[in-house]
Design an enzyme around this catalytic site. Structure first.
Site, PDB file in Angstrom:
ATOM      1  CE  LYS A   1      -2.557  29.062  -3.881  1.00 51.10           C
ATOM      2  NZ  LYS A   1      -3.544  29.618  -4.827  1.00 51.10           N
TER       3      LYS A   1
ATOM      4  CD  GLU B   1       0.546  39.129  -5.275  1.00 52.18           C
ATOM      5  OE1 GLU B   1       0.662  37.898  -5.194  1.00 52.18           O
ATOM      6  OE2 GLU B   1      -0.105  39.811  -4.457  1.00 52.18           O
TER       7      GLU B   1
ATOM      8  CG  ASP C   1      -2.460  38.094  -7.322  1.00 54.28           C
ATOM      9  OD1 ASP C   1      -2.533  36.862  -7.495  1.00 54.28           O
ATOM     10  OD2 ASP C   1      -3.076  38.694  -6.420  1.00 54.28           O
TER      11      ASP C   1
ATOM     12  NE  ARG D   1      -3.138   0.852  -0.710  1.00 55.34           N
ATOM     13  CZ  ARG D   1      -3.502   1.075  -1.958  1.00 55.34           C
ATOM     14  NH1 ARG D   1      -3.153   2.187  -2.581  1.00 55.34           N
ATOM     15  NH2 ARG D   1      -4.203   0.170  -2.614  1.00 55.34           N
TER      16      ARG D   1
ATOM     17  CE  LYS E   1       1.253  35.904  -1.919  1.00 53.80           C
ATOM     18  NZ  LYS E   1       1.098  35.518  -3.330  1.00 53.80           N
TER      19      LYS E   1
END
Length: 282
Positions: A133, A195, A216, A98, A165
């Site tokens: 992310k 950004e 962005d 597994r 940012k």
């Protein structure tokens, strides 16, 4: 920072602690001297990824096993195709099953999705990048999978590059002030990126000498305008609102980079199976 090999080892140790714990109660029902041959197959078309983790699982759980690989990471397979054959003690292979499949299904999913996005921008100047992310604890593995799919990695974390940012700009007082502080840092950095959300901010960034700009959540018309305003004075990256359906439109604006969180955070596991065939004890 760990080496790649050290990271793989730690990943596998953590995964095995989670799954095996104090021991595999079911595998213990199989005679200790029983040997088996196991084959991992893929049930769908996919880009293969995960071989270093499978190899490490076998090293830790089934050190006397022998694996014969038919494909390498980054190769594409078709439904029903054999990926690897493993020979060893049946108990050990059952325990490893597994965890091996979990690494393959997860990392191949990222590689497969990345490959589709990379193909979608072929013929343009844009490259496809990942983001931060990621699943906590699996960043190095998932970013490796992005590379196997033909994509590129953005910064690994907060420690290797600077991305200024919206909230950094607000806290520093202005874009220019934040960028100046970044230029004065004593820490080694791979790059400094700023950004922006408007053409006016882009103009401020250019005036300050910024050479890497992240656009962005800007609309396609604004991105086209940004490419004209930049005029090649900085690299331009698009982020936010990018989907597979509109990816080509963004790429054709003339930007250099497109970062896509969905490469990692929005994937469907690839279907792998491990089949056992008993072998007589020699």
């Amino acid at each position: 920072m760990n080496t790649f090999e050290e990271q793989v080892r730690e990943d596998v140790e953590r995964a095995l602690r989670e799954d095996v714990g104090t021991g595999d109660l079911t595998a213990a029902l199989v005679p200790a001297d029983r040997h088996a041959q196991a084959t991992i197959i893929c049930r769908e078309s996919a880009v293969i990824c995960g071989r270093p983790w499978v190899t490490e699982v076998l090293r830790q759980i089934a050190p006397d096993s022998r694996a014969t690989w038919f494909l390498s990471d980054g190769d594409r397979c078709e439904p029903g195709q054999k990926i690897v054959e493993i020979e060893g003690k049946a108990r050990e292979l059952l325990t490893a099953e597994r965890t091996c499949l979990n690494w393959m299904q997860t990392l191949s999913a990222v590689a497969t999705k990345t490959a589709a996005y990379v193909k979608a921008v072929e013929g343009t100047a844009a490259c496809v990048l990942d983001t931060r992310k990621t699943i906590p604890g699996l960043r190095a593995a998932e970013k490796y999978a992005v590379r196997c799919g033909g994509g590129k990695n953005h910064r690994m974390g907060l420690f290797d590059a600077i991305l200024i940012k919206e909230n950094h700009i607000a806290a520093a007082g202005s874009l220019t002030a934040a960028f100046k502080a970044a230029q004065e840092t004593k820490s080694p950095v791979a790059f400094i990126q700023v950004e922006v959300e408007t053409i006016r901010q882009l103009e401020e960034a250019l005036a300050a000498g910024v050479t890497m700009v992240l656009l962005d959540n800007m609309s396609l018309p604004d991105i086209r305008a940004a490419v004209k305003v930049a005029g090649g004075r900085c690299s331009l990256e698009v982020s936010g609102g990018v989907t597979y359906e509109n990816l080509r439109d963004y790429a054709e604006t003339g930007v250099d980079r497109i970062s896509v969180g969905a490469l990692i955070k929005d994937v469907k596991a690839v279907d792998f199976s491990m089949r056992f065939q008993e072998r007589p004890v020699e």
